[in-house]
Design a protein around this motif. Sequence first.
Motif, PDB file in Angstrom:
ATOM      1  N   UNK A 195      21.126  18.346 -20.185  1.00 60.24           N
ATOM      2  CA  UNK A 195      21.025  18.281 -18.727  1.00 60.24           C
ATOM      3  C   UNK A 195      19.888  19.162 -18.230  1.00 60.24           C
ATOM      4  N   UNK A 196      18.793  19.117 -18.913  1.00 54.84           N
ATOM      5  CA  UNK A 196      17.677  20.002 -18.576  1.00 54.84           C
ATOM      6  C   UNK A 196      17.292  19.829 -17.107  1.00 54.84           C
ATOM      7  N   UNK A 197      17.325  20.952 -16.371  1.00 62.71           N
ATOM      8  CA  UNK A 197      17.133  20.876 -14.926  1.00 62.71           C
ATOM      9  C   UNK A 197      15.709  20.474 -14.564  1.00 62.71           C
ATOM     10  N   UNK A 198      14.758  20.831 -15.399  1.00 69.81           N
ATOM     11  CA  UNK A 198      13.367  20.502 -15.046  1.00 69.81           C
ATOM     12  C   UNK A 198      12.823  19.343 -15.887  1.00 69.81           C
ATOM     13  N   UNK A 199      13.758  18.485 -16.336  1.00 74.29           N
ATOM     14  CA  UNK A 199      13.330  17.363 -17.174  1.00 74.29           C
ATOM     15  C   UNK A 199      12.376  16.429 -16.445  1.00 74.29           C
ATOM     16  N   UNK A 200      12.432  16.478 -15.122  1.00 68.83           N
ATOM     17  CA  UNK A 200      11.568  15.577 -14.346  1.00 68.83           C
ATOM     18  C   UNK A 200      10.089  15.824 -14.659  1.00 68.83           C
ATOM     19  N   UNK A 201       9.784  17.070 -15.016  1.00 71.85           N
ATOM     20  CA  UNK A 201       8.395  17.395 -15.381  1.00 71.85           C
ATOM     21  C   UNK A 201       7.933  16.544 -16.556  1.00 71.85           C
ATOM     22  N   UNK A 202       8.826  16.371 -17.486  1.00 71.04           N
ATOM     23  CA  UNK A 202       8.438  15.660 -18.698  1.00 71.04           C
ATOM     24  C   UNK A 202       8.538  14.156 -18.580  1.00 71.04           C
ATOM     25  N   UNK A 235       9.398  12.370 -15.246  1.00 67.15           N
ATOM     26  CA  UNK A 235       9.308  11.784 -13.922  1.00 67.15           C
ATOM     27  C   UNK A 235       7.870  11.471 -13.533  1.00 67.15           C
ATOM     28  N   UNK A 236       7.735  10.803 -12.386  1.00 63.44           N
ATOM     29  CA  UNK A 236       6.413  10.448 -11.917  1.00 63.44           C
ATOM     30  C   UNK A 236       6.396  10.430 -10.396  1.00 63.44           C
ATOM     31  N   UNK A 237       5.222  10.621  -9.820  1.00 58.69           N
ATOM     32  CA  UNK A 237       5.048  10.516  -8.380  1.00 58.69           C
ATOM     33  C   UNK A 237       4.122   9.330  -8.132  1.00 58.69           C
ATOM     34  N   UNK A 238       4.604   8.349  -7.410  1.00 58.45           N
ATOM     35  CA  UNK A 238       3.817   7.135  -7.181  1.00 58.45           C
ATOM     36  C   UNK A 238       3.252   6.608  -8.505  1.00 58.45           C
ATOM     37  N   UNK A 239       4.023   6.662  -9.539  1.00 54.68           N
ATOM     38  CA  UNK A 239       3.601   6.112 -10.818  1.00 54.68           C
ATOM     39  C   UNK A 239       2.747   7.040 -11.660  1.00 54.68           C
ATOM     40  N   UNK A 240       2.370   8.187 -11.086  1.00 53.56           N
ATOM     41  CA  UNK A 240       1.590   9.141 -11.895  1.00 53.56           C
ATOM     42  C   UNK A 240       2.549  10.173 -12.498  1.00 53.56           C
ATOM     43  N   UNK A 241       2.616  10.240 -13.811  1.00 52.22           N
ATOM     44  CA  UNK A 241       3.559  11.168 -14.455  1.00 52.22           C
ATOM     45  C   UNK A 241       3.284  12.613 -14.052  1.00 52.22           C
ATOM     46  N   UNK A 243      -2.111   3.171 -20.919  1.00 53.55           N
ATOM     47  CA  UNK A 243      -3.003   4.226 -20.453  1.00 53.55           C
ATOM     48  C   UNK A 243      -2.199   5.405 -19.920  1.00 53.55           C
ATOM     49  N   UNK A 244      -1.077   5.105 -19.296  1.00 57.89           N
ATOM     50  CA  UNK A 244      -0.201   6.168 -18.822  1.00 57.89           C
ATOM     51  C   UNK A 244       0.328   6.978 -19.999  1.00 57.89           C
TER      52      UNK A 244
END
Lengths: 513, 360
Positions: B190-197, B199-205, B82-83
């Motif tokens: 080394x994309x600096x904003x790769x976390x957007x694509x 990463x997740x916060x408390x499991x929510x991407x 689902x994620x």
Amino acid sequence: MVSTVHSAPILEMRDIRKTFFSVKALTGVELTAWSGEIHALMGENGAGKSTLMKILSGAYRADPGGEIRIAGKPVTIDDPLSAKRLGIAVIYQELSLSPNLTVAENIHLGRELSKSGFIDRATMERDSSPVLERLGADFGPKTLVSDLSIAERQLVEIARAVHANARILVMDEPTTALSSRETDRLFSLVRQLKAEGMAIIYISHRMNEVYELADRVSVLRDGGYVGTLTRDELSAERLVKMMVGRDISGFYKKAQGEHHKTGALMLEVKDFSDGRRVKNVSLTVRAGEVVALAGLVGSGRTELARLVFGADKRLTGELWLEGQRVELHSPQAALSTGVAYLTEDRKAQGLFLDMSVHDNINLAVFGRDASRGGVLDLASAARRATAAIDVLKIRVAGPHVEVGTLSGGNQQKVLLSRLLETAPRVLLLDEPTRGVDIGAKSEIYRLIDELAARGVAILVISSELPEVVGISDRVVVMRDGIVAGELDGSAQQPITQESIMELATGARITTAA
Amino acid sequence: MIQKAETSPATSPQKGPGSRVRFQSIVRTVGMAPILILLCLLFEVLSIVNAAGSWGEAINQVMNGHFWDVVISGRFASGQNLSIVAQQAAVNMVLAAGMTFVILTGGIDLSVGSILAASAMVALIVSNVADLWWLAIPTAVIFGLVFGMANGALVAYLRLPPFIVTLGALTAVRGVARLIGDDKTVFNADLQFAIIGNGAVYGVPWLVIIAFAVILASWFVLRRTVLGVHIYAVGGNEDAARLSGIKVPLVLLFVYGASGALAGLGAVMQAARLYAANGLQLGQSYELDAIAAVILGGTSFVGGIGSIWGTLIGALIIAVLSNGLVLIGISDIWQFIIKGLVIIGAVALDRYRLSSSART
């Protein structure tokens, strides 16, 4: 000439009735036309001329009971095709040509010639030529209709009728868009067709045209048949009487002496022209005054109102509000200056039918009420909506009902309250009671009166003469884009249906004050 | 006085015609949600059957008392999947939000896929510039905004048909996207904003958070601002809008600008996922998925009617379809055919439902 002993008239319509959803549009109308006759059909706006002609052309079906005979034989006209087969051709004000096709293709429209499945342009062009020549056209069959002027397009329509061997030709106000030279040419063409034995039914509001052309004139009023005059019985006075003799008793009448004392000059329109329908019009409205702008459909009243409101661009003229010259380049500018316009076509140009009553009422003032960031002030919007529903007695289950589900009268009240929320100084009301039930009508009259009492300057465009007579302090009559005259209600210039109609049709030419 | 009692709100729940109106508006708001739920159930069942090997085997296992084991074996409804669905839907949701603005005015924006490609190229190129990498995101969004405003200006001031303008932009901006990177793929490992694509916060991407933020912001604009009412008004009746004093050209400029800017934001999200951008391939036919999401959401193609929640549901339906069909092993070719038919069928169903209920 007319009463040929042996032959029957080419067209006889007898006891024609038509009802739309219990509204009686025609109540027993008759019309007789002979070959080689020009028969004028007159009547006020909404008298039933168009409905009658639509029945003749097969666009509408008459209610059962009446009778139509062509050359003595009873016929039924089910659809436009059967009308065409019976030799009936109608030229509407809005011409029905395909501008992207050639003259020859338009003449053959619906009856295209083909050779083994392929369209046969050569033959179509060849047999269009003689018709065009006979009618005196100075363009060829290969010309694209989009390259022709309005008068020339009309000629193509006539050529189409002649080519289809029409015996009865209906022309609905053919001169509205023509210059006087073009009109002369059209008249001689109409006489030529008459001499060739065609019966021509000529719908017109213009007295001088009727005088010039008609052998006989029939008059309709309120969907009923009033009578027919022969050429030697014709007089302007008589025609106007026949056209306007409406029963006025059921109508609202502003009590005499109830006229509010009017204030200073509020609206001054000076020398307005748009280069087409409005020609050097000047008029004034005082604070607290209700001025009716009367005239026939197409006389330029709506166009003038739209120029004042900034909805269209004008070529010449000055606008003054409370003694100050203003420029209103857009409806937005007009509304913020205090000039509001009620459109005549509330569904197409006024209301948002899918939006709620609440949104429709607030639409022009959402921006004024909103906080700086443009966030809606829902509380004041709800207040405005509830108050407007209450004050104007809009019959609706709640403010969040869609406007499209309301009756005509309630829709009109919603639209009116949108204008009133902007707190206008000048109100331009275009046919404010069109398509509105009697109850809502009298409420709208009452509202107009109240607004005038509060000092709003009101200009009402209306095609209903009893309404004009009933609500106005003064009447300005337009004809063909000019101010034909003004009636101030004095003994010399009384506001009556007859006096308005005389000015509107050009039966009486007054020296405009 | 009696009238007062009748019209006073909030004292009791509305009855009579009022409650029918409310019911209709609920039906309209819920819209396609039942279809989304049905699709989810269908894919869950089919994935269970897939796991068991056949229908017979699946039924057998249920009969033998392994009910919960069977239910858990379904891969569609797993948290992980689902994620993935939400992430797949995220970029389309952002594009579809912009598309909702445009379609509500009765227009269309065919250029969002191309704008996304061009903006993604810009984002990656800027991110590769040592000291200016932090400008990558704003530059990409502004780049999209500028293209969108150009569309809007042509529609609003030259009165050109939106379809034609954005069809031209679809091709032209695609060319710009290729031009920017010399028609090559641009990488940044080394994309600096790769976390957007990723990463997740408390499991929510992050992708999902951004998408929902955009949906919420769109809702606010549409339902709580003057601009929003004016967007609906322009789509509902442009003549009336003008006569009501609405600055129609500004509204049009805004909706196309918003669509372009959101395409720029979508580009950032897409680039962050891929660490790369390619002017030729990126965002191909994304505009079609965005349009499909809006239409599936019940927004009228002629403008004036629709909601951002419908668009949310529509985007989810498309993502669920793509994901579910892969999951149960339908071939790529059939995925296209099924997706197309579902879109047409769902909208047909919606029209039918509305036409039977809305008439009084």
